[in-house]
Design a protein around this motif. Structure first.
Motif, PDB file in Angstrom:
ATOM      1  N   GLY A 215       0.796  -1.216   0.000  1.00  0.00           N
ATOM      2  CA  GLY A 215       0.000   0.000   0.000  1.00  0.00           C
ATOM      3  C   GLY A 215       0.829   1.267   0.000  1.00  0.00           C
ATOM      4  N   LYS A 216       2.142   1.130   0.220  1.00  0.00           N
ATOM      5  CA  LYS A 216       3.017   2.302   0.247  1.00  0.00           C
ATOM      6  C   LYS A 216       3.891   2.393  -0.995  1.00  0.00           C
ATOM      7  N   ILE A 217       4.365   1.237  -1.461  1.00  0.00           N
ATOM      8  CA  ILE A 217       5.205   1.197  -2.659  1.00  0.00           C
ATOM      9  C   ILE A 217       4.654   0.140  -3.608  1.00  0.00           C
ATOM     10  N   PRO A 218       4.880   0.303  -4.917  1.00  0.00           N
ATOM     11  CA  PRO A 218       4.366  -0.683  -5.878  1.00  0.00           C
ATOM     12  C   PRO A 218       4.994  -2.054  -5.652  1.00  0.00           C
ATOM     13  N   ILE A 219       4.161  -3.089  -5.699  1.00  0.00           N
ATOM     14  CA  ILE A 219       4.622  -4.474  -5.558  1.00  0.00           C
ATOM     15  C   ILE A 219       3.981  -5.310  -6.650  1.00  0.00           C
ATOM     16  N   ASN A 220       4.791  -6.065  -7.360  1.00  0.00           N
ATOM     17  CA  ASN A 220       4.271  -7.034  -8.320  1.00  0.00           C
ATOM     18  C   ASN A 220       4.960  -8.363  -8.038  1.00  0.00           C
TER      19      ASN A 220
END
Length: 378
Positions: free
Chosen positions: A182-187
């Motif tokens: 929710g704070k940094i993009p994660i894939n």
């Protein structure tokens, strides 16, 4: 008195939009999602929607998400499930000395059951040495578990590189992404994550809800029995209001993450810059590989617990909220090489999207005046 909350890594204020989304499921939409009547199937649709919202945030498929009561439970399900189901391949697990107690204590428990755990050290920066990881990997290593973002320092580990090294020897890779989601993009596919834990109350949803991502094809042993809920891993009636809250929080985060980050990092930098003007202060951990909302600062000569007690209008932390009742130096700061004296004089500031510039200025003034008094400068 203006109350200023700078302890968002411990928990966050629920987003009003999230609250309004969950309220109907505490009142009129109260049916059990496992019921086959119309009211039950309507609630089930909301569960499916929330599962998709969580999955979308991390680039997963909704069938790869199971709901838990919190990140600690998700971590237990993952670690114990892998240990039991992959024991024929080996009984060696690798983690890091600065992990959350949810990981460390679960690993200690597994050691009593015949598993061998390697606890990687960290450098002064809080980062692991990838060469140390390479040396620790073995043919019988079944899992590497490394926290994405440290809850006390905000240090971001090189997750993609770690995942790649784990996969080279056929081990699974797990990450506690509680402070990252929710704070940094994660894939998960791009990074190579096999298992990922997250928590709702760290990202403006309600307490009592978390989730575990399990890559398709990975088999875990059941954590609880009694109905076959959540792909047979965690039986029990679902916490519907909190699940829809988590789903909405993930949707909001995906839409507003970038703008939140830009505003929060500006506030964090202002706070940090001004507080570092206080004599004998320094930042603990890497300032280059760090998430934007955290600053862990050592105020030499000022007891952190005393500072927290005297700041009636500012909420900060001197360690993890999950272990704050224990009077001992932070295991994270100790692992980074800090002396007990410096660890006991360190404070964690963790900002959130509801903080304002006026609050930051007030916090700076409050802390500066307090430290001057404690150090005898006033």
């Amino acid at each position: 008195m203006q109350f200023i909350y700078l302890d968002n890594n411990a928990t966050t204020q629920i987003d009003p939009r999230v609250l309004s989304t969950m309220l109907p499921f505490l009142k009129e939409n109260f049916a059990n999602p496992s019921s086959t009547h119309y009211f039950g199937t309507t609630v089930l649709e909301a569960i499916i929607s929330a599962r998709t919202q969580v999955a979308d945030l991390i680039g997963a498929d909704n069938k790869e998400i199971i709901f838990t009561s919190n990140a600690t439970e998700a971590i237990n399900i993952a670690l114990k499930g892998v240990a039991e189901n992959y024991s024929e391949k080996g009984k060696h697990i690798i983690t890091v000395s600065t992990e959350h107690k949810a990981v460390l204590d679960t690993c200690k428990n597994l050691e009593t059951k015949g598993y061998e755990v390697t606890y990687l050290p960290v450098q002064k920066s809080g980062l692991i040495d990838l060469d140390e990881l390479k040396k620790s990997l073995r043919s019988d290593t079944i899992l590497v578990s490394v926290m994405y973002v440290n809850n006390e320092t905000g240090v971001i580990q090189p997750i993609k590189e770690i995942a790649s090294l784990a996969h080279e020897i056929g081990a699974l890779f797990m990450t506690d992404a509680t402070q990252a989601t929710g704070k940094i993009p994660i894939n998960v596919d791009d990074i190579g994550i096999d298992l990922l834990s997250l928590s709702g109350h760290k990202m403006y949803a309600s307490k009592g809800i978390g989730a575990l991502y399990i890559r398709k094809g990975i088999n875990l042993s059941a954590y609880t029995h009694g109905g076959g809920h959540e792909n047979g891993l965690r039986s029990g009636t679902l916490n519907v209001p909190s699940i829809v809250a988590l789903g909405k929080a993930c949707e909001v985060a995906e839409q507003e993450m970038k703008q939140d980050a830009e505003r929060i990092i500006s506030l964090r930098n202002e706070l940090e810059c001004e507080l570092l003007k206080i004599p004998d202060t320094f930042v603990n951990g890497s300032t280059e590989n760090r998430i934007y909302n955290v600053s862990n600062i050592c105020f030499k000569g000022c007891d952190a617990s005393v500072m927290i007690g005297r700041m009636r209008n500012v909420a900060v932390s001197n360690g993890s909220a999950c272990t704050s009742a224990v009077i001992e130096p932070s295991h994270v700061l100790a692992a980074m090489g800090l002396s007990n004296d410096n660890a006991f004089t360190s404070l964690r500031f963790s900002l959130g999207k509801f903080n304002t510039e006026a609050e930051i200025k007030t916090a700076i003034k409050t802390i500066s005046e307090l430290t001057k008094m404690m150090l005898g400068y006033a």
